[in-house]
Scaffold this motif. Structure first.
Motif, PDB file in Angstrom:
ATOM      1  N   GLU A 308     -78.813  24.795 -38.889  1.00 13.84           N
ATOM      2  CA  GLU A 308     -79.254  25.229 -40.119  1.00 13.84           C
ATOM      3  C   GLU A 308     -80.628  25.482 -40.040  1.00 13.84           C
ATOM      4  N   GLY A 422     -69.855  29.640 -40.208  1.00  9.01           N
ATOM      5  CA  GLY A 422     -69.739  30.166 -41.509  1.00  9.01           C
ATOM      6  C   GLY A 422     -70.624  29.100 -42.236  1.00  9.01           C
ATOM      7  N   ASN A 425     -74.521  30.112 -41.406  1.00  6.56           N
ATOM      8  CA  ASN A 425     -75.082  31.441 -41.181  1.00  6.56           C
ATOM      9  C   ASN A 425     -75.382  31.858 -39.736  1.00  6.56           C
ATOM     10  N   TYR A 426     -74.495  31.453 -38.944  1.00  2.92           N
ATOM     11  CA  TYR A 426     -74.504  31.779 -37.567  1.00  2.92           C
ATOM     12  C   TYR A 426     -73.440  33.211 -37.492  1.00  2.92           C
ATOM     13  N   ASP A 427     -73.666  34.340 -36.575  1.00  7.38           N
ATOM     14  CA  ASP A 427     -72.892  35.236 -36.381  1.00  7.38           C
ATOM     15  C   ASP A 427     -71.876  34.967 -35.519  1.00  7.38           C
TER      16      ASP A 427
END
Ligand code: DAH
Length: 468
Positions: A308, A422, A425-427
């Motif tokens: 995060e 998810g 917010n990591y791709d």
């Protein structure tokens, strides 16, 4: 003299409950205290009748009662002590009461007789002062002799000196002055002696003997668990990982949800833990808090907290305590320790994962140890594995520790499940990584063949010394 039923002088042996010489002494100390209190009262009221009758008169006086009630009924072995104490009590009373009567009343009619009386007084003063052991004793003795209101000297002045016929006055006055000066000087020299000896003992106590050897304090050693922590940290630091710490008190979100363990997921079953009382702010509003804080059941929440906060690359290990609702036995405890690991970057493959794990195991258990990965399941890794090593005790041949299999289970690990990305917010298309979670007690146990988890927490130096 009014005597209540609680008056000990009316009781006799054995109902007094006195069994030895110390008891006898205490008994007479309290009698003396009672006499002094009554004496003070009599002096205050200038009425000597009652006290004279009670303590010195020929009939039912206290010393007589002591003889009748106590000494005659006392057990043989206490009689002598009682007799002696009673003699002293009588002397004590006579001395103090003698000064409440005039010399004439006592039949002392010549200067000679008066001087003899003063000589006795002086030797009594000498003895009493000599018996003083400390400042408190001295203070009490000083008041008894020199006290303005009812000290002996004051009584002698008003009862012996003032009413003396003129032919005796000179002799009495002179003897009185001498007695007073003598008592003052003796008190002073006793005080100096007591002070001197107190100082000497203090000095003797404080004196330092520089020739004595110093205090040798036994050096402790690091706890075996701490040694394992440090060993694991050393290995991963050398691979470029950093060490981070996280809170032991967690929210269900970090401990479960964000690790892909939703509320009714069966993976929560063996992760029951301790829940904290609700934070005050929430309960003040009268509604039950939606998510009570808990003690973390693993160090995995720090995966989420770290991701995060920072974008990849991430290479961390997380040493720390974790908690579960387990009853303590040889393999369980309500608290134990883990080291979590997480590596996330572009292009991290299963090969990197396997290579890292193998490297760690060889560094930790020795170069001869082989590794294998067994399929397993964790909600936050996909695929998940258990890392096994060839048994360190039999070299893989099979023994009691490895239950004849030749392999022992080391820890759980796997490739990070994209679902976890998810939550932070990591791709998931760009990044990949692996994670592992080691039990520090278990790894220590395997390294040193320790067969009881509780030994780590019992602080028995016979156990701990073996790891010095
Ligand atoms: N958190 C797991 C436990 O306490 C251990 C674990 C397994 C951690 C696999 C991981 C992992 O990071 O990938 O049981």
């Amino acid at each position: 003299m009014p005597s209540s039923s609680a008056d000990t002088t009316l009781l006799d042996f054995p109902s007094l409950g006195v069994r030895d010489a110390v008891g006898v002494q205490l008994l007479f100390t309290s009698l003396r205290a009672r006499f002094i209190a009554e004496l003070a009262r009599a002096a205050e009221a200038h009425d000597w009748q009652l006290i004279l009758k009670t303590w010195q008169g020929p009939g039912a006086t206290i010393p007589v009662r002591v003889r009748g009630n106590w000494i005659q009924n006392a057990p043989e072995e206490l009689r002598l002590a009682l007799l002696r104490e009673n003699e002293e009590l009588i002397g004590f009373i006579n001395l103090r009461l003698g000064v409440t009567q005039t010399l004439q009343e006592q039949g002392l009619t010549s200067g000679e007789m008066a001087r003899a009386r003063f000589a006795t007084l002086q030797s009594i003063a000498d003895r009493e002062i000599q018996e003083c052991r400390d400042e408190v004793d001295l203070g009490l003795t000083k008041i008894a002799w020199l006290g303005r209101r009812s000290g002996l000297i004051t009584h002698i002045t008003s009862n012996w000196l003032k009413p003396s016929p003129s032919e005796l006055k000179r002799a009495v006055g002179q003897a009185l002055n001498e007695l007073k000066a003598h008592v003052e000087a003796t008190l002073e020299s006793r005080r100096a002696a007591i002070e001197d000896s107190a100082e000497k003992t203090a000095l003797a106590r404080e004196r330092e003997d520089l020739s004595l050897p110093g205090v040798v304090r036994a050096l402790g050693s690091r706890h075996p668990l701490r040694q394992t922590f440090e060993e694991i940290e050393r290995i991963f630091l050398s691979l470029g990982y950093s060490v981070v710490a996280g809170p032991e008190m967690e929210t269900p979100y970090y401990n479960f949800e964000a690790l892909n363990i939703p509320e009714h997921h069966p993976a929560r079953d063996n992760m029951d833990t301790f829940y904290m009382a609700a934070p005050l702010a929430e309960s003040a509003q009268g509604k039950p808090p939606a998510s009570p804080l808990l003690l973390r059941t693993h160090t995995s929440p720090m995966q989420v907290r770290t991701m995060e906060k920072q974008p990849p690359p991430v290479r961390i290990i997380v040493p720390g305590k974790v908690y579960r609702r387990d009853n303590p036995d040889a393999t369980h405890g309500f608290m134990f320790q883990q080291v979590e690991g997480l590596a996330v970057d572009t292009d991290i493959t299963f090969c990197d994962f396997k290579g890292t794990v193998e490297y760690f195991v060889r560094e930790f258990l020795g170069p001869k140890v082989k590794t294998r990965l067994r399929p397993s399941y964790f909600p936050f890794t996909e695929p998940s594995v258990e890392v096994d090593a060839t048994c360190v005790f039999c070299g893989g041949k099979g023994c009691n520790v490895c239950k004849q299999s030749g392999w022992i289970e080391l820890f759980g690990a796997g490739m990070v499940d994209p679902a976890v990305y998810g939550f932070v917010n990591y791709d998931a298309k760009k990044f990949s990584g692996f994670a592992f979670g080691m039990g520090v007690e278990r790894l220590t146990q395997l390294k040193y063949n320790i067969n009881d988890l509780q030994l780590y927490f019992q602080n028995d130096v016979r156990f701990l010394r073996q790891f010095a």
